[in-house]
Write a protein that holds these residues in place. Sequence first.
Motif, PDB file in Angstrom:
ATOM      1  N   UNK A  75      46.052  89.731 -24.111  1.00 13.02           N
ATOM      2  CA  UNK A  75      46.735  91.441 -24.615  1.00 13.02           C
ATOM      3  C   UNK A  75      45.071  92.112 -24.855  1.00 13.02           C
ATOM      4  N   UNK A  76      45.246  93.540 -24.208  1.00 14.16           N
ATOM      5  CA  UNK A  76      43.438  93.775 -24.523  1.00 14.16           C
ATOM      6  C   UNK A  76      44.166  94.273 -25.971  1.00 14.16           C
ATOM      7  N   UNK A  77      45.659  94.200 -26.700  1.00 12.38           N
ATOM      8  CA  UNK A  77      46.016  94.387 -28.650  1.00 12.38           C
ATOM      9  C   UNK A  77      45.073  93.904 -29.103  1.00 12.38           C
ATOM     10  N   UNK A  78      44.668  92.913 -28.423  1.00 11.21           N
ATOM     11  CA  UNK A  78      44.682  91.435 -29.188  1.00 11.21           C
ATOM     12  C   UNK A  78      42.651  92.256 -30.204  1.00 11.21           C
ATOM     13  N   UNK A  79      42.082  93.398 -29.768  1.00  9.63           N
ATOM     14  CA  UNK A  79      41.136  93.669 -29.658  1.00  9.63           C
ATOM     15  C   UNK A  79      41.136  94.907 -31.373  1.00  9.63           C
ATOM     16  N   UNK A  80      42.856  95.046 -31.202  1.00 17.51           N
ATOM     17  CA  UNK A  80      43.290  96.302 -33.201  1.00 17.51           C
ATOM     18  C   UNK A  80      42.643  94.507 -33.781  1.00 17.51           C
ATOM     19  N   UNK A  81      42.796  93.343 -33.523  1.00 20.21           N
ATOM     20  CA  UNK A  81      43.000  92.428 -35.050  1.00 20.21           C
ATOM     21  C   UNK A  81      41.487  92.497 -35.184  1.00 20.21           C
ATOM     22  N   UNK A  98      59.285  86.002 -33.836  1.00 14.41           N
ATOM     23  CA  UNK A  98      58.415  86.619 -32.460  1.00 14.41           C
ATOM     24  C   UNK A  98      57.422  86.919 -32.717  1.00 14.41           C
ATOM     25  N   UNK A  99      56.271  87.036 -31.688  1.00 14.11           N
ATOM     26  CA  UNK A  99      54.964  87.276 -31.671  1.00 14.11           C
ATOM     27  C   UNK A  99      54.785  88.530 -30.582  1.00 14.11           C
ATOM     28  N   UNK A 100      53.678  89.652 -31.366  1.00 20.76           N
ATOM     29  CA  UNK A 100      53.666  90.408 -30.786  1.00 20.76           C
ATOM     30  C   UNK A 100      52.433  90.765 -30.611  1.00 20.76           C
ATOM     31  N   UNK A 101      51.551  91.382 -29.816  1.00 27.76           N
ATOM     32  CA  UNK A 101      49.927  91.204 -30.506  1.00 27.76           C
ATOM     33  C   UNK A 101      50.070  93.212 -31.139  1.00 27.76           C
ATOM     34  N   UNK A 102      50.915  93.853 -30.224  1.00 30.49           N
ATOM     35  CA  UNK A 102      51.106  94.547 -31.258  1.00 30.49           C
ATOM     36  C   UNK A 102      51.189  95.193 -32.181  1.00 30.49           C
ATOM     37  N   UNK A 103      51.954  94.139 -33.357  1.00 26.14           N
ATOM     38  CA  UNK A 103      51.899  93.559 -34.445  1.00 26.14           C
ATOM     39  C   UNK A 103      50.055  94.181 -35.155  1.00 26.14           C
ATOM     40  N   UNK A 104      49.140  93.997 -34.286  1.00 24.39           N
ATOM     41  CA  UNK A 104      48.237  94.207 -35.200  1.00 24.39           C
ATOM     42  C   UNK A 104      48.414  95.859 -35.370  1.00 24.39           C
ATOM     43  N   UNK A 138      46.946  90.690 -42.583  1.00 18.62           N
ATOM     44  CA  UNK A 138      45.887  90.744 -41.679  1.00 18.62           C
ATOM     45  C   UNK A 138      46.131  88.541 -42.015  1.00 18.62           C
ATOM     46  N   UNK A 139      45.972  88.146 -42.853  1.00 21.08           N
ATOM     47  CA  UNK A 139      45.924  86.492 -42.813  1.00 21.08           C
ATOM     48  C   UNK A 139      47.115  85.906 -42.391  1.00 21.08           C
ATOM     49  N   UNK A 140      48.169  86.573 -42.928  1.00 19.23           N
ATOM     50  CA  UNK A 140      49.866  86.173 -42.142  1.00 19.23           C
ATOM     51  C   UNK A 140      49.502  86.372 -40.527  1.00 19.23           C
ATOM     52  N   UNK A 141      49.209  88.030 -39.969  1.00 15.49           N
ATOM     53  CA  UNK A 141      48.930  87.397 -38.362  1.00 15.49           C
ATOM     54  C   UNK A 141      47.957  87.223 -38.072  1.00 15.49           C
ATOM     55  N   UNK A 142      46.502  86.411 -38.146  1.00 20.80           N
ATOM     56  CA  UNK A 142      46.033  85.607 -37.892  1.00 20.80           C
ATOM     57  C   UNK A 142      46.334  83.993 -37.785  1.00 20.80           C
ATOM     58  N   UNK A 143      47.218  84.257 -39.400  1.00 22.94           N
ATOM     59  CA  UNK A 143      46.769  81.901 -38.699  1.00 22.94           C
ATOM     60  C   UNK A 143      48.616  82.337 -37.573  1.00 22.94           C
ATOM     61  N   UNK A 144      49.519  83.219 -36.744  1.00 26.36           N
ATOM     62  CA  UNK A 144      50.421  83.608 -36.548  1.00 26.36           C
ATOM     63  C   UNK A 144      50.188  83.278 -34.429  1.00 26.36           C
ATOM     64  N   UNK A 145      49.072  83.969 -35.117  1.00 27.11           N
ATOM     65  CA  UNK A 145      48.477  84.534 -33.119  1.00 27.11           C
ATOM     66  C   UNK A 145      47.190  83.713 -33.182  1.00 27.11           C
TER      67      UNK A 145
END
Length: 405
Positions: free
Chosen positions: A14-20, A326-332, A384-391
């Motif tokens: 998803x382009x929303x991963x640019x938010x990472x 649950x996983x969502x790129x919008x989490x970033x 950031x650490x939590x989301x990066x591990x998850x995604x």
Amino acid sequence: MLFRLPPTRAEHYSPLYFLAALGAGGLTVSFFMWLMFWLPHPSIPVPTFDALYKVLIQGSLFQRFILLAGGVGVALFAYLHFRLLVWNLLSYREFRVSPSYQSLRSSNDEVQLLAAPLALAMSVNVCFIVSLVFIPGVWSVVEWLFPLATLAMLAIGGWAMALLKDYWGRVLTEGGFDVERNNSFAQLLPAFALAMVAVGLSAPAAMSQHTGTAVLSLILSSFFMMMAIIIGAVKLILGLRDMLIQGANPEAAPTLWVVVPIITVLTIALVRQTHGIDHHLGEGAGGIATFSMLTNLLAVQVAFTLLGWVVLRRHRYFARFVTGPERSPGSYTLVCPGVALAVMLHFFINLALAKNGAIVPKGAVYWGLSLVAVTIQAATIWLVWTLNRKHFDPDNLPAFQATAN
């Protein structure tokens, strides 16, 4: 945060991963605030390698600790930013030739494409910070860097405007905007991208010694700033209306906080413009009262933070999409408000309070308020650490493992 990134296919992207990448770049800026406001850099508006080297040699133990911690933070998150940016650009290249991309271009989600120029605009800012902190003598050639940075920002801004041209052209001539899926602030992403371009273009206004360069910076940054404000105001009202009718979309609930980073980048742009106006065009020649501006805009940020927190809590968003299954790129989207609040607090404490004599610089109240900013920054790093591990950690992603095989 430094594990290997997984291979991807278009169906997983998803382009929303640019938010990472954007969030990592924002944390780079947050550590630069330590060097900016807590360490001396006399006669120049920003800390440079040469000024920081003097702190390393002559500074107190506390100053050296700040220098070490801030420098490591800048280097670490700049590295993470560019690593995630390259991964996104490679993944985006595959995504553009997929059916998923064509489907996105015909829906409300087309605005997600603006996450790419948003992240690239942050990259220009990160490059500037890294150059200041780690390259000796960079300030002696900074007047040559400003035109290059301006051209880069204009190219990114042009890309963002082209994406908006396609989106607005389709919606306003063919219709098809789905109001039933507009129950969030997701449509504010273009305003965020244009605001990021504006803050990048405003840098020469605050730092250049050449009036021509500064005035050009003021004009160009004002254009993108006004575009961001106009689009943001329209989409804010429409999104709020649809949320009042349908309730907020649970998965897109973090977008309720996207107003916070938009305000921060616009505030920094206004601070830079004010400094440039006062320096080049005469004090009081249209400058904004910094204290009032920072105080009022910080209040707006707190209001939207509280509003978003109410909705996120009722939807159990953190338990579901951050620490849950649950996983969502919008989490970033959650990363940007944390960075924005921390950075905004630094500006408020130093430029609104300490500079105007409301508190004693480097006094007890000063450090107490700064601790609030650092606490928000620390919470954002954990996020950031939590989301990066998850995604992104391949060991946690069976779908990516299958892709690799």
